[in-house]
Design a protein around this motif. Structure first.
Motif, PDB file in Angstrom:
ATOM      1  N   THR A   1      -5.963  -1.160 -10.495  1.00 12.08           N
ATOM      2  CA  THR A   1      -6.574  -1.948  -9.415  1.00 12.08           C
ATOM      3  C   THR A   1      -5.576  -2.962  -8.872  1.00 12.08           C
ATOM      4  OG1 THR A   1      -8.771  -1.678 -10.393  1.00 12.08           O
ATOM      5  CG2 THR A   1      -8.484  -3.488  -8.835  1.00 12.08           C
TER       6      THR A   1
ATOM      7  N   GLN B   1      -2.976  -1.271  -6.690  1.00 17.33           N
ATOM      8  CA  GLN B   1      -3.499  -0.990  -5.357  1.00 17.33           C
ATOM      9  C   GLN B   1      -3.477  -2.242  -4.481  1.00 17.33           C
ATOM     10  OE1 GLN B   1      -5.119   1.072  -3.020  1.00 17.33           O
ATOM     11  NE2 GLN B   1      -4.006   2.718  -4.047  1.00 17.33           N
ATOM     12  N   LEU B   2      -3.884  -3.366  -5.049  1.00 19.87           N
ATOM     13  CA  LEU B   2      -3.975  -4.598  -4.276  1.00 19.87           C
ATOM     14  C   LEU B   2      -2.603  -5.062  -3.797  1.00 19.87           C
ATOM     15  CD1 LEU B   2      -5.811  -6.934  -3.278  1.00 19.87           C
ATOM     16  CD2 LEU B   2      -5.316  -8.078  -5.462  1.00 19.87           C
TER      17      LEU B   2
ATOM     18  N   PRO C   1      -9.394  -1.323  -3.526  1.00 19.61           N
ATOM     19  CA  PRO C   1      -8.532  -1.172  -4.706  1.00 19.61           C
ATOM     20  C   PRO C   1      -9.267  -0.657  -5.936  1.00 19.61           C
ATOM     21  CG  PRO C   1      -8.072  -3.252  -3.611  1.00 19.61           C
ATOM     22  CD  PRO C   1      -9.290  -2.679  -2.939  1.00 19.61           C
TER      23      PRO C   1
ATOM     24  N   TRP D   1      -3.611  -4.905   3.030  1.00 16.99           N
ATOM     25  CA  TRP D   1      -5.042  -4.919   3.308  1.00 16.99           C
ATOM     26  C   TRP D   1      -5.343  -5.801   4.519  1.00 16.99           C
ATOM     27  CZ3 TRP D   1      -7.768  -1.429   0.616  1.00 16.99           C
ATOM     28  CH2 TRP D   1      -7.157  -0.920  -0.528  1.00 16.99           C
TER      29      TRP D   1
ATOM     30  N   GLY E   1      -5.795   0.413   2.142  1.00 19.10           N
ATOM     31  CA  GLY E   1      -4.660  -0.198   1.484  1.00 19.10           C
ATOM     32  C   GLY E   1      -3.391   0.447   1.955  1.00 19.10           C
TER      33      GLY E   1
END
Length: 497
Positions: A128, A131-132, A310, A483, A497
């Protein structure tokens, strides 16, 4: 005592010294305690996300990727899952489990199961975060621990250190493990067929691997993703069916095998062989080598996905841990234990699965296992390459450096086919432990961000929406590049993303 026993070679002395350090210090007092404590923190902090949200993991696999800057489709959630599976689903599922049972006994299997369930939360958090904090590139996205170490923690030096260790671990050491295993499996089949084996065969296998691997990796991340997506479901299904056939043939003894695993897991039958500590260390270590949870490698693949939130890819990567350990590693364990009485020859550690299949189904099955190992290890080679490429690009955008990396990767592929498996596995344990320590220490202070993202995701799901993350849903976060804001989403296309 033979002369060989009295005077070990330099290779044996080096392997033994590194092995002692791994067992007595790095893993026993470093990686395993930290992994357990941190994973339990993630488990309760996320509300048992790895168990509670299992159905959501399958839903998160669906989704259409956006268009990348080069005009082609970016990597989808499923393709990112396959890239990470290419890294996860390798010799760790077959040879790694064999080594764990040979050195730690049947009880190591129980600790592999236990840790897979617990460390699923660590996999969720690291994926996660990846992804962020990912960044854009021409074919879509890239990221991983090095990126969130710099962007979230503000520690560029730590990200660079992690990137260097990952490059040494996956593209070099782990890659050598895969090619070494392929060469060994082919040698076993060749000897059975009366064709012989030796240095010439290992060299030939190494050359062929270099050529085929080069054809794929020079095609970029999309070709790696497409190759993995084509191969992994096929050989995974074949291997599971093979295991189910062997289990069906021996269904009467399945309960006794389960009992054997539990007895050995808690040291009840280990006093004359491996100690309880060795059982746990081997189970956890080989489990981490196989499912990579907490290690920091799978987030590199997770960051490449084009998703709307995410958390979606965090859930998908958690599912990968179960797919790897609770399914494929379990198949290997039962294949081996059903073909023995629980006591295995540690000298055959790398070949236990092949020998067990041959014992259960006959000599012809050895060649089927060789084919499976070849496909499994080859896809892992591709996953290892992508992990390294993403981190080379973190360190430098020089095209010359990337060409140099590809050359070194292909050289490691060739040399791995010729090397000593004992030394290769021992080095893999060391570099993997160092990677895990750095990554776990980095994601622990960042876990609260992953928990907030999970809360946002669940809130949108309760509202009946397909969760979409925008950066102004969590104001105050620094280092986020990809984002969009609510205003950008409203005036443009769907947030990704």
């Amino acid at each position: 005592m033979s002369a060989a026993d009295a005077d070990p070679t330099l290779n044996e002395r080096v392997t033994g010294a590194i092995g002692d350090f791994n067992n007595d210090i790095l893993w026993a007092w470093g990686v395993i305690p930290l992994l357990v404590v941190v994973s339990l923190y993630f488990t309760f902090g996320s509300g048992l996300v790895q168990i509670r949200m299992l159905p959501e993991m399958f839903r998160a696999l669906r989704g259409t990727p956006e268009q990348a800057p080069d005009g082609k489709k970016a990597v989808s959630s499923l393709q990112a899952f396959m890239i990470s599976a290419a890294g996860r689903v390798g010799t760790g599922n077959i040879v790694g489990v064999s080594v764990a049972i040979a050195l730690g006994g049947p009880g190591a299997v129980f600790w592999m199961w236990t840790m897979a369930t617990v460390v699923g939360a660590a996999s969720f958090v690291e994926a996660t975060l990846a992804q962020l904090y990912k960044v854009r590139d021409r074919s879509g996205y890239r990221g991983g621990p090095a990126y969130y170490m710099e962007r979230a923690l503000g520690q560029r030096w730590l990200g660079a250190l992690f990137a260097v260790i990952l490059i040494l671990t996956f593209p070099m050491v782990f890659n050598a493990v895969q090619s070494n295993t392929i060469a060994g499996a082919i040698a076993n089949s060749s000897e059975t067929l009366g064709l012989g084996s030796g240095a010439w065969l290992s060299a030939a296998v190494g050359v062929v691997l270099v050529v085929v691997t080069g054809l794929v990796i020079f095609g970029g991340v999309r070709r790696i993703a497409h190759t993995a997506q084509a191969l992994i479901p096929s050989f995974a299904a074949l291997y599971v069916v093979l295991g189910l056939i062997i289990m069906a043939m021996n269904w009467q003894v399945l309960p006794s095998v389960l009992a054997l695993i539990l007895e050995h897991a808690f040291g009840l039958r280990e006093f004359g062989a491996a100690t309880l500590g060795t059982v746990i260390i081997q189970g956890v270590r080989r489990g981490m080598f196989s499912n990579e949870a907490g290690l920091g490698s799978a987030p590199v693949a997770a960051a490449s996905a084009s998703v709307t939130h995410p958390v979606k890819q965090g859930l998908v990567q958690t599912l990968g841990v179960y797919f790897d350990t609770l399914l494929l590693c379990t198949v290997t364990a039962f294949i081996i234990l059903l073909a023995s009485d629980g006591s295995v020859d540690s000298g055959l550690a790398g070949d236990l699965a092949q020998q067990a299949v041959m014992t259960s189904l006959g000599p012809w099955a050895l060649h089927l296992m060789t084919a499976i190992i070849l496909l499994v290890a080859f896809t892992s080679v591709l996953g290892n390459y992508y992990y390294g490429e993403s981190n080379v690009e973190y360190l430098t955008r020089s095209s010359g450096a990337l060409i140099g990396y590809k050359s070194a990767f292909l050289l490691a592929t060739f040399l791995g086919a010729l090397g000593s498996i004992d030394l290769v596995w021992t080095l893999a344990d060391t570099t993997m432990g160092a990677m895990a320590l750095i990554n776990l220490l980095a994601i622990t202070p960042l876990a609260g961000i992953a928990f907030r993202l999970l809360k946002d995701y669940n809130q949108q799901r309760r509202e009946g929406r397909d969760p979409v993350f925008t950066r102004d849903r969590m104001p105050g976060l620094r280092g986020i590049e990809c984002w969009e804001s609510e205003e950008e989403v409203a005036s443009g296309s769907r947030a990704r993303g």
